[in-house]
Motif scaffolding. Structure first.
Motif, short mmCIF file in Angstrom:
data_model
loop_
_atom_site.label_atom_id
_atom_site.label_comp_id
_atom_site.label_asym_id
_atom_site.label_seq_id
_atom_site.Cartn_x
_atom_site.Cartn_y
_atom_site.Cartn_z
N ILE A 124 25.42 58.22 124.79
CA ILE A 124 26.41 58.68 125.78
C ILE A 124 25.96 60.03 126.35
CG2 ILE A 124 28.77 59.57 126.03
CD1 ILE A 124 29.62 57.35 124.01
N GLN A 125 25.48 60.91 125.49
CA GLN A 125 25.00 62.22 125.94
C GLN A 125 23.80 62.05 126.88
OE1 GLN A 125 26.38 65.17 125.39
NE2 GLN A 125 24.81 66.29 126.48
N LEU A 126 22.88 61.15 126.54
CA LEU A 126 21.73 60.89 127.40
C LEU A 126 22.17 60.39 128.77
CD1 LEU A 126 18.93 59.14 125.30
CD2 LEU A 126 18.74 61.21 126.66
N ARG A 127 23.10 59.47 128.78
CA ARG A 127 23.62 58.94 130.05
C ARG A 127 24.18 60.06 130.92
NH1 ARG A 127 26.59 53.88 127.67
NH2 ARG A 127 24.85 52.43 127.66
N SER A 128 24.95 60.95 130.30
CA SER A 128 25.57 62.02 131.09
C SER A 128 24.49 62.97 131.62
CB SER A 128 26.61 62.77 130.27
OG SER A 128 26.02 63.54 129.26
#
Length: 182
Positions: free
Chosen positions: A174-178
């Motif tokens: 999720i952090q990578l996506r953001s």
């Protein structure tokens, strides 16, 4: 190949489904460096990565009808094929045997010096993105996506509960996506 020709993602998908060789050549010319980088990162073997890259593009050609636009972008689909194929090779018995043989030859010295050692190369520039994650998140991503470890293997290796691995890995993604969507 005319490098001034560009395609939209929809045109690429349509061309793949129609088995258009010009579209496939475009895909190879423009996406093979990125896919090769992922394969090398998983296998850490440039020679083997070239063979795996060819297998990846064969799979893309053969299974183009299985691509579903609703599940993600074309590049992401191709990237998953590359990563999964490289992991399959990494886990194969033949590869493990080859690595054992390679480890024996690494102990042999030619002309007084060791055999060539491959440098890890970041073909995608993705390491800069990964640097924005915490060390714990980078470790999980590295183990899961580049080393091909299952969540159970990560749990054992890091000596943390499986549920914790799943939660932390999900949070890292999720952090990578953001980060990537900025």
């Amino acid at each position: 190949m005319d490098y001034h020709v560009t395609y939209t993602e929809a045109e690429l998908v349509q061309g793949l489904h129609a088995r258009d060789q010009k579209v496939f050549s475009f895909l190879y010319d423009h996406y093979s460096p990125a896919l090769y980088g992922v394969i090398v990162k998983v296998l850490n073997d440039h020679t083997q990565a070239i063979d795996v890259l060819q297998d990846v593009f064969l799979k893309i050609w053969r299974y183009a009808d299985q691509y579903n636009e609703d599940k993600g972008r074309l590049f992401t689909w191709m990237l998953n094929i590359a990563r999964n194929t490289a992991i399959d090779v990494l886990r194969s018995k033949a590869y493990k045997l080859e690595q054992k043989i390679q480890n024996i030859t690494d102990d042999v010295h030619l002309n007084g010096g060791p055999l060539t050692v491959y440098q890890s190369v970041d073909y995608l520039g993705f390491s800069k993105v990964l640097d924005k994650l915490t060390k714990e998140q980078r470790t999980l991503i590295d183990l899961a996506y580049y080393k091909g470890c299952t969540q159970e293997e990560i749990s054992r290796a890091l000596d943390i509960p499986l549920g914790t691995v799943k939660t932390r890995l999900r949070n890292a993604i999720i952090q990578l996506r953001s980060i990537l969507n900025k």
